[in-house]
Design an enzyme around this catalytic site. Sequence first.
Site, PDB file in Angstrom:
ATOM      1  N   HIS A 158       0.827  -1.213   0.000  1.00 23.25           N
ATOM      2  CA  HIS A 158       0.000   0.000   0.000  1.00 23.25           C
ATOM      3  C   HIS A 158       0.864   1.266   0.000  1.00 23.25           C
ATOM      4  O   HIS A 158       0.428   2.314   0.468  1.00 23.25           O
ATOM      5  CB  HIS A 158      -0.959   0.027   1.196  1.00 23.25           C
ATOM      6  CG  HIS A 158      -1.751  -1.231   1.353  1.00 23.25           C
ATOM      7  ND1 HIS A 158      -2.888  -1.510   0.629  1.00 23.25           N
ATOM      8  CD2 HIS A 158      -1.551  -2.322   2.154  1.00 23.25           C
ATOM      9  CE1 HIS A 158      -3.358  -2.695   0.970  1.00 23.25           C
ATOM     10  NE2 HIS A 158      -2.561  -3.216   1.890  1.00 23.25           N
ATOM     11  N   SER A 279      15.876  20.638 -16.500  1.00 21.47           N
ATOM     12  CA  SER A 279      14.717  21.493 -16.735  1.00 21.47           C
ATOM     13  C   SER A 279      15.150  22.711 -17.537  1.00 21.47           C
ATOM     14  O   SER A 279      16.277  23.204 -17.393  1.00 21.47           O
ATOM     15  CB  SER A 279      14.123  21.927 -15.397  1.00 21.47           C
ATOM     16  OG  SER A 279      13.244  23.012 -15.573  1.00 21.47           O
ATOM     17  N   LYS A 285      17.191  20.792 -11.368  1.00 18.21           N
ATOM     18  CA  LYS A 285      16.461  19.554 -11.643  1.00 18.21           C
ATOM     19  C   LYS A 285      17.299  18.521 -12.383  1.00 18.21           C
ATOM     20  O   LYS A 285      18.098  18.827 -13.241  1.00 18.21           O
ATOM     21  CB  LYS A 285      15.219  19.864 -12.494  1.00 18.21           C
ATOM     22  CG  LYS A 285      14.150  20.687 -11.812  1.00 18.21           C
ATOM     23  CD  LYS A 285      13.357  19.891 -10.809  1.00 18.21           C
ATOM     24  CE  LYS A 285      12.586  18.768 -11.463  1.00 18.21           C
ATOM     25  NZ  LYS A 285      11.610  19.251 -12.456  1.00 18.21           N
ATOM     26  N   GLU A 292      10.023   7.620 -17.106  1.00 20.25           N
ATOM     27  CA  GLU A 292       8.765   8.318 -17.371  1.00 20.25           C
ATOM     28  C   GLU A 292       8.263   8.022 -18.775  1.00 20.25           C
ATOM     29  O   GLU A 292       7.062   7.813 -18.993  1.00 20.25           O
ATOM     30  CB  GLU A 292       8.950   9.825 -17.176  1.00 20.25           C
ATOM     31  CG  GLU A 292       9.079  10.223 -15.716  1.00 20.25           C
ATOM     32  CD  GLU A 292       9.291  11.707 -15.513  1.00 20.25           C
ATOM     33  OE1 GLU A 292       9.200  12.155 -14.356  1.00 20.25           O
ATOM     34  OE2 GLU A 292       9.565  12.435 -16.498  1.00 20.25           O
TER      35      GLU A 292
END
Length: 463
Positions: A158, A279, A285, A292
């Site tokens: 979970h 970024s 970043k 992804e």
Amino acid sequence: MTQPQTWSQRFESALHPAIALFNASINFDIELIEYDLTGSQAHAKMLAHTGIISAEEGEQLVSGLEQIRQEYRQGKFQPGVDAEDVHFAVERRLTEIVGDVGKKLHTARSRNDQVGTDTRLYLRDQIQQIRNYLREFQRVLLDIAEQNVETLIPGYTHLQRAQPLSLAHHLLAYFEMTQRDWERLGDVSRRVNISPLGCGALAGTTFPIDRHYTAQLLNFDSVYANSLDGVSDRDFAIEFLCAASLIMVHLSRLSEEIILWASEEFRFITLKDSCATGSSIMPQKKNPDVPELVRGKTGRVFGHLQAMLVIMKGLPLAYNKDLQEDKEGLFDSVNTVKACLEAMTILLREGLEFRTQRLGEAVAEDFSNATDVADYLAARGVPFREAYNLVGKVVKSSIAAGKLLKDLTLDEWQQIHPTFAADIYEAIAPRTVVSARNSYGGTGFAQVHKALVTARNQIKSEV
């Protein structure tokens, strides 16, 4: 201006150019050209073998088809939309090369059984390539696992801290998933490897062909027993897309974990510059683009499976033009799965690094050893459910006091239950907790070592 037709003189006028463009598949089924040439060569040899054409004519056809193969590889044969599809394009060029003999190639054959044969030859080849990609992915998983048998990582259910694990054990879960993928593709390949060649348009042919001869030449295991089924079956493509979707499910699940692990909240891994991007506006970043993209591309493979199911669900026997729509999704799924497997293999091999110190800290800063406290009591005669309830109360009071279980004094432990002794601290130490789970298939270090040996042997024995 209308396009000239590529079929019989039954028609008095040619297609409207927009309809010709709409109808054509050459822009994507050119992917099948090598397989079309191979299948056509086998068909030509069979025609000669059975005496339908002469041996000399058979040799001319085979030689002409091989010339087209070389022209295509050299970039000299690039048919356009006027050819409608790859099959007509090849036949037209063949006739230019060998003359009227080229017009005999289509004897005892239809585009329906021809395209079915080409697609199966293509998919059989691609399945083997994907299985090779899966093997390389598995080898990298095993390489990392072997280096991290005693590296600990929090295990989750979970998405809540559950029990600590061997990092190798965690990675071996993905080995098992991809092993099923590898085996599943092998099962699919057996049903791909059935020849429809000779089924004709739908009813077979009046010519004395030898379907088993062409199947043997093309290394098919068998032939379709029913001509209607042979030209209209796309179960094999649906099965492949199911298998491809499951591969993407597994890659996407690992991708999601890598994305989480790379976040500042987890900090379990460091992404290397070779497999991450930055970024355009935020200079600090480092983005996990590879996982992804894999996670995103999973949806397109699912979509192709759904599309194929919808195409097939209402088709009457036998061949229908709808089946032209089977190829683009199939081709894209093959290319997507191969690209994702390659990218994820590179990412694991050289694009990330596990932060072992941070992982060690993570497993020591939670209550994931609570089950081991209950097991400690149960092993000493306390009924497990009673022990479970006692430990639940301990966790509750410890959270309220801002303590972890390891911070409780021996007096506090014995106030909870007199069975507790000084060895409780060793029993709940993360390394002990992991090592103790030595049941078959568990995360105990001894079991993980055995699992690694089994996995290596599996790869060596299954080719």
